[in-house]
Design an enzyme around this catalytic site. Structure first.
Site, PDB file in Angstrom:
ATOM      1  N   GLN A  87     -15.317 -67.793  65.041  1.00 40.98           N
ATOM      2  CA  GLN A  87     -15.406 -67.383  63.977  1.00 40.98           C
ATOM      3  C   GLN A  87     -13.915 -68.441  63.273  1.00 40.98           C
ATOM      4  O   GLN A  87     -12.820 -68.753  64.059  1.00 40.98           O
ATOM      5  CB  GLN A  87     -14.055 -66.640  62.753  1.00 40.98           C
ATOM      6  CG  GLN A  87     -14.466 -66.395  61.608  1.00 40.98           C
ATOM      7  CD  GLN A  87     -13.659 -65.762  60.884  1.00 40.98           C
ATOM      8  OE1 GLN A  87     -13.994 -64.273  61.279  1.00 40.98           O
ATOM      9  NE2 GLN A  87     -13.558 -65.733  60.210  1.00 40.98           N
ATOM     10  N   CYS A  93     -15.930 -63.730  58.269  1.00 39.03           N
ATOM     11  CA  CYS A  93     -16.366 -62.395  59.026  1.00 39.03           C
ATOM     12  C   CYS A  93     -17.425 -62.004  59.138  1.00 39.03           C
ATOM     13  O   CYS A  93     -18.382 -61.216  59.580  1.00 39.03           O
ATOM     14  CB  CYS A  93     -15.408 -61.651  59.883  1.00 39.03           C
ATOM     15  SG  CYS A  93     -14.110 -60.940  57.456  1.00 39.03           S
ATOM     16  N   HIS A 164     -11.544 -57.420  57.830  1.00 40.40           N
ATOM     17  CA  HIS A 164     -12.129 -58.084  58.602  1.00 40.40           C
ATOM     18  C   HIS A 164     -13.702 -57.375  59.306  1.00 40.40           C
ATOM     19  O   HIS A 164     -13.302 -55.884  59.623  1.00 40.40           O
ATOM     20  CB  HIS A 164     -11.409 -59.001  60.073  1.00 40.40           C
ATOM     21  CG  HIS A 164     -12.054 -58.966  61.190  1.00 40.40           C
ATOM     22  ND1 HIS A 164     -12.313 -60.397  60.707  1.00 40.40           N
ATOM     23  CD2 HIS A 164     -11.854 -58.847  61.954  1.00 40.40           C
ATOM     24  CE1 HIS A 164     -12.708 -60.910  62.065  1.00 40.40           C
ATOM     25  NE2 HIS A 164     -12.327 -60.475  62.969  1.00 40.40           N
ATOM     26  N   ASP A 179     -16.119 -60.136  68.157  1.00 41.77           N
ATOM     27  CA  ASP A 179     -16.002 -60.612  66.993  1.00 41.77           C
ATOM     28  C   ASP A 179     -15.259 -61.799  67.656  1.00 41.77           C
ATOM     29  O   ASP A 179     -14.777 -62.001  68.023  1.00 41.77           O
ATOM     30  CB  ASP A 179     -14.164 -59.661  67.465  1.00 41.77           C
ATOM     31  CG  ASP A 179     -13.270 -59.772  66.760  1.00 41.77           C
ATOM     32  OD1 ASP A 179     -13.060 -61.007  65.481  1.00 41.77           O
ATOM     33  OD2 ASP A 179     -11.967 -58.785  65.864  1.00 41.77           O
TER      34      ASP A 179
END
Length: 228
Positions: A87, A93, A164, A179
């Protein structure tokens, strides 16, 4: 919480918003949908439509989370069988979690031929996570679609957020945490398509327990395959 100066509006943790987002970009409405997970106990997990293809978790971003991320290791070779992207855009996100959910379930979802997601996943299939991030950052079509989805929720979208999104998925019999702010997928051990939701719930419970008892702003959604 990202490497570039570009910033999108955040997506609301709302299955209706997520569904309209993915259905509009090439995921057949009659194949999959996002659903709320109302709790992490077995009886509430049993209420979630099955089979579950991915689990998305929203949690408060904190200094502790940031420190754990920094300690998670340097740049390493990601697992090649897992679709993973970094990211680089602030507040992206939610979209990154959606891409991780769909990108690891493309064999189970018949994307509309020629649709945005069909073109995106074909174009990025052989890219590494950094290349995928750069591709996404420059992709105006996704930026516009994200913007529409971000303003479709029940709450006002704010440019600065303290939450997040991450995704959990099962690939080749293993549970992975995806993630985009970390260096690579995180392996959590054996799993299966039938136990993905329960296995992800155990990891999520452990994460929540690290927060003070009065912490809020947690949300769990499941991407479920619709029964034909």
């Amino acid at each position: 919480m990202a490497a570039s100066s570009k910033r999108w509006l955040p997506l609301e943790a709302n299955p209706e918003v997520m569904n309209q987002f993915v259905w509009g970009l090439g995921v057949p409405e009659n194949e999959v949908e996002f659903n709320d997970v109302y709790g992490l106990d077995d009886e509430l997990l049993d209420m979630v439509p099955k089979p579950v293809l991915a689990v998305i978790f929203l949690f408060p971003w904190s200094d502790q989370v940031e420190e754990e991320r920094k300690k998670s290791g340097g740049e390493k070779e990601p697992c090649k069988q897992v679709y993973f992207t970094k990211q680089t855009v602030d507040n992206a996100c939610g979209t990154i979690a959606v891409l991780h959910a769909l990108g690891n379930a493309t064999s189970k979802i018949k994307l509309v031929e020629g649709s945005y997601f069909d073109r995106f996943f074909k174009a990025t299939a052989n890219m590494d996570p950094v290349e995928r991030a750069a591709f996404l950052e420059a992709d105006r079509e996704m930026e516009d679609a994200h913007s529409v989805a971000a303003t479709a929720g029940d709450t006002e979208a704010k440019p600065i957020v303290e939450e997040h999104y991450i995704c959990f998925t099962c690939v080749d019999g293993e549970l992975y945490e995806l993630d985009g702010m970390r260096f690579q997928p995180i392996l959590h051990g054996p799993s299966s398509p039938s136990s993905l939701l329960q296995d992800a719930a155990k990891v999520i419970k452990a994460k929540i327990q690290k927060y003070p008892a009065d912490s809020m702003n947690f949300n769990v959604m499941a991407l479920s395959k619709k029964e034909m």
